[in-house]
Design a protein around this motif. Structure first.
Motif, PDB file in Angstrom:
ATOM      1  N   THR A  18      43.339  20.157  29.271  1.00  0.00           N
ATOM      2  CA  THR A  18      44.385  19.768  28.332  1.00  0.00           C
ATOM      3  C   THR A  18      45.781  20.008  28.889  1.00  0.00           C
ATOM      4  O   THR A  18      46.745  19.417  28.425  1.00  0.00           O
ATOM      5  CB  THR A  18      44.239  20.526  26.996  1.00  0.00           C
ATOM      6  N   SER A  19      45.886  20.879  29.879  1.00  0.00           N
ATOM      7  CA  SER A  19      47.169  21.165  30.521  1.00  0.00           C
ATOM      8  C   SER A  19      46.928  21.332  32.016  1.00  0.00           C
ATOM      9  O   SER A  19      46.830  22.457  32.518  1.00  0.00           O
ATOM     10  CB  SER A  19      47.774  22.437  29.913  1.00  0.00           C
ATOM     11  N   PRO A  20      46.813  20.227  32.756  1.00  0.00           N
ATOM     12  CA  PRO A  20      46.413  20.260  34.167  1.00  0.00           C
ATOM     13  C   PRO A  20      47.272  21.156  35.062  1.00  0.00           C
ATOM     14  O   PRO A  20      46.816  21.616  36.091  1.00  0.00           O
ATOM     15  CB  PRO A  20      46.501  18.802  34.604  1.00  0.00           C
ATOM     16  N   ALA A  21      48.512  21.391  34.689  1.00  0.00           N
ATOM     17  CA  ALA A  21      49.378  22.252  35.508  1.00  0.00           C
ATOM     18  C   ALA A  21      49.098  23.730  35.264  1.00  0.00           C
ATOM     19  O   ALA A  21      49.582  24.586  35.993  1.00  0.00           O
ATOM     20  CB  ALA A  21      50.840  21.944  35.229  1.00  0.00           C
ATOM     21  N   SER A  22      48.308  24.019  34.264  1.00  0.00           N
ATOM     22  CA  SER A  22      47.969  25.397  33.925  1.00  0.00           C
ATOM     23  C   SER A  22      46.680  25.802  34.642  1.00  0.00           C
ATOM     24  O   SER A  22      45.583  25.469  34.203  1.00  0.00           O
ATOM     25  CB  SER A  22      47.788  25.531  32.401  1.00  0.00           C
ATOM     26  N   CYS A  23      46.854  26.494  35.767  1.00  0.00           N
ATOM     27  CA  CYS A  23      45.708  26.902  36.578  1.00  0.00           C
ATOM     28  C   CYS A  23      45.706  28.419  36.766  1.00  0.00           C
ATOM     29  O   CYS A  23      46.754  29.053  36.700  1.00  0.00           O
ATOM     30  CB  CYS A  23      45.755  26.235  37.947  1.00  0.00           C
ATOM     31  N   GLN A  24      44.530  28.949  37.001  1.00  0.00           N
ATOM     32  CA  GLN A  24      44.412  30.374  37.273  1.00  0.00           C
ATOM     33  C   GLN A  24      43.258  30.618  38.233  1.00  0.00           C
ATOM     34  O   GLN A  24      42.310  29.853  38.275  1.00  0.00           O
ATOM     35  CB  GLN A  24      44.223  31.162  35.992  1.00  0.00           C
ATOM     36  N   GLU A  25      43.384  31.667  39.011  1.00  0.00           N
ATOM     37  CA  GLU A  25      42.315  32.046  39.936  1.00  0.00           C
ATOM     38  C   GLU A  25      41.475  33.129  39.273  1.00  0.00           C
ATOM     39  O   GLU A  25      42.004  34.133  38.806  1.00  0.00           O
ATOM     40  CB  GLU A  25      42.897  32.564  41.243  1.00  0.00           C
ATOM     41  N   LEU A  26      40.177  32.907  39.244  1.00  0.00           N
ATOM     42  CA  LEU A  26      39.252  33.848  38.624  1.00  0.00           C
ATOM     43  C   LEU A  26      38.138  34.204  39.593  1.00  0.00           C
ATOM     44  O   LEU A  26      37.738  33.385  40.423  1.00  0.00           O
ATOM     45  CB  LEU A  26      38.619  33.243  37.366  1.00  0.00           C
ATOM     46  N   THR A  27      37.645  35.395  39.459  1.00  0.00           N
ATOM     47  CA  THR A  27      36.466  35.797  40.205  1.00  0.00           C
ATOM     48  C   THR A  27      35.253  35.347  39.421  1.00  0.00           C
ATOM     49  O   THR A  27      35.114  35.666  38.244  1.00  0.00           O
ATOM     50  CB  THR A  27      36.433  37.325  40.391  1.00  0.00           C
ATOM     51  N   GLY A  39      32.595  40.810  50.211  1.00  0.00           N
ATOM     52  CA  GLY A  39      32.892  41.993  49.392  1.00  0.00           C
ATOM     53  C   GLY A  39      33.182  41.613  47.958  1.00  0.00           C
ATOM     54  O   GLY A  39      33.046  40.475  47.556  1.00  0.00           O
ATOM     55  N   SER A  40      33.583  42.580  47.187  1.00  0.00           N
ATOM     56  CA  SER A  40      33.867  42.339  45.778  1.00  0.00           C
ATOM     57  C   SER A  40      35.367  42.430  45.529  1.00  0.00           C
ATOM     58  O   SER A  40      36.100  43.027  46.296  1.00  0.00           O
ATOM     59  CB  SER A  40      33.135  43.342  44.887  1.00  0.00           C
ATOM     60  N   ARG A  41      35.798  41.817  44.457  1.00  0.00           N
ATOM     61  CA  ARG A  41      37.203  41.806  44.073  1.00  0.00           C
ATOM     62  C   ARG A  41      37.328  42.418  42.699  1.00  0.00           C
ATOM     63  O   ARG A  41      36.466  42.250  41.855  1.00  0.00           O
ATOM     64  CB  ARG A  41      37.769  40.376  44.010  1.00  0.00           C
ATOM     65  N   ASN A  42      38.421  43.086  42.444  1.00  0.00           N
ATOM     66  CA  ASN A  42      38.677  43.690  41.137  1.00  0.00           C
ATOM     67  C   ASN A  42      39.574  42.779  40.323  1.00  0.00           C
ATOM     68  O   ASN A  42      40.733  43.035  40.109  1.00  0.00           O
ATOM     69  CB  ASN A  42      39.320  45.066  41.279  1.00  0.00           C
ATOM     70  N   ARG A  43      38.999  41.670  39.872  1.00  0.00           N
ATOM     71  CA  ARG A  43      39.702  40.712  39.027  1.00  0.00           C
ATOM     72  C   ARG A  43      38.813  40.416  37.838  1.00  0.00           C
ATOM     73  O   ARG A  43      37.617  40.621  37.866  1.00  0.00           O
ATOM     74  CB  ARG A  43      39.990  39.405  39.757  1.00  0.00           C
ATOM     75  N   ASN A  44      39.418  39.867  36.814  1.00  0.00           N
ATOM     76  CA  ASN A  44      38.645  39.500  35.628  1.00  0.00           C
ATOM     77  C   ASN A  44      37.744  38.329  35.936  1.00  0.00           C
ATOM     78  O   ASN A  44      38.195  37.321  36.452  1.00  0.00           O
ATOM     79  CB  ASN A  44      39.572  39.138  34.453  1.00  0.00           C
ATOM     80  N   GLY A  45      36.467  38.448  35.616  1.00  0.00           N
ATOM     81  CA  GLY A  45      35.527  37.355  35.807  1.00  0.00           C
ATOM     82  C   GLY A  45      35.567  36.402  34.647  1.00  0.00           C
ATOM     83  O   GLY A  45      36.051  36.712  33.584  1.00  0.00           O
ATOM     84  N   ALA A  46      35.084  35.229  34.841  1.00  0.00           N
ATOM     85  CA  ALA A  46      35.043  34.246  33.778  1.00  0.00           C
ATOM     86  C   ALA A  46      33.606  34.006  33.375  1.00  0.00           C
ATOM     87  O   ALA A  46      32.703  34.202  34.123  1.00  0.00           O
ATOM     88  CB  ALA A  46      35.659  32.943  34.254  1.00  0.00           C
TER      89      ALA A  46
END
Length: 69
Positions: free
Chosen positions: A12-21, A62-69
Motif C-alpha cells: 500500500t506504500s511501496p516507498a515504506s520498506c524495512q529490513e527484518l530478520t 551467524g545470528s542477528r539481534n533484530r526483530n523477526g517477522a
C-alpha cells in the motif's frame, strides 16, 4: 547458522520498506548456498505476509539481534 535479512516493502506504500530478520523454524537448517539461490522457504514465508513485497534479501553467517517477522 545462516540468517536471512529480508527487505520488505508495503504494497500500500511501496516507498515504506524495512529490513527484518526472517526467523522461523523453516530456516533452521538452511545452507548458505540454498539461501543465496533464493531459499525456497523464503517464498513460503512470503505467502504468510501477503501485504508486503520482498524487495531484497541477503544471507549472513551467524545470528542477528533484530526483530523477526
Amino acid at each position: 547458522m545462516i540468517t536471512i535479512l529480508a527487505v520488505l516493502c508495503s504494497l500500500t506504500s511501496p516507498a515504506s520498506c524495512q529490513e527484518l530478520t526472517v526467523t522461523t523454524s523453516d530456516f533452521a537448517d538452511i545452507s548458505m548456498q540454498s539461501c543465496l539461490m533464493g531459499a525456497p522457504q523464503l517464498a513460503e514465508w512470503m505467502k504468510q505476509h501477503p501485504a508486503e513485497r520482498l524487495a531484497a534479501w541477503r544471507c549472513v553467517s551467524g545470528s542477528r539481534n533484530r526483530n523477526g517477522a
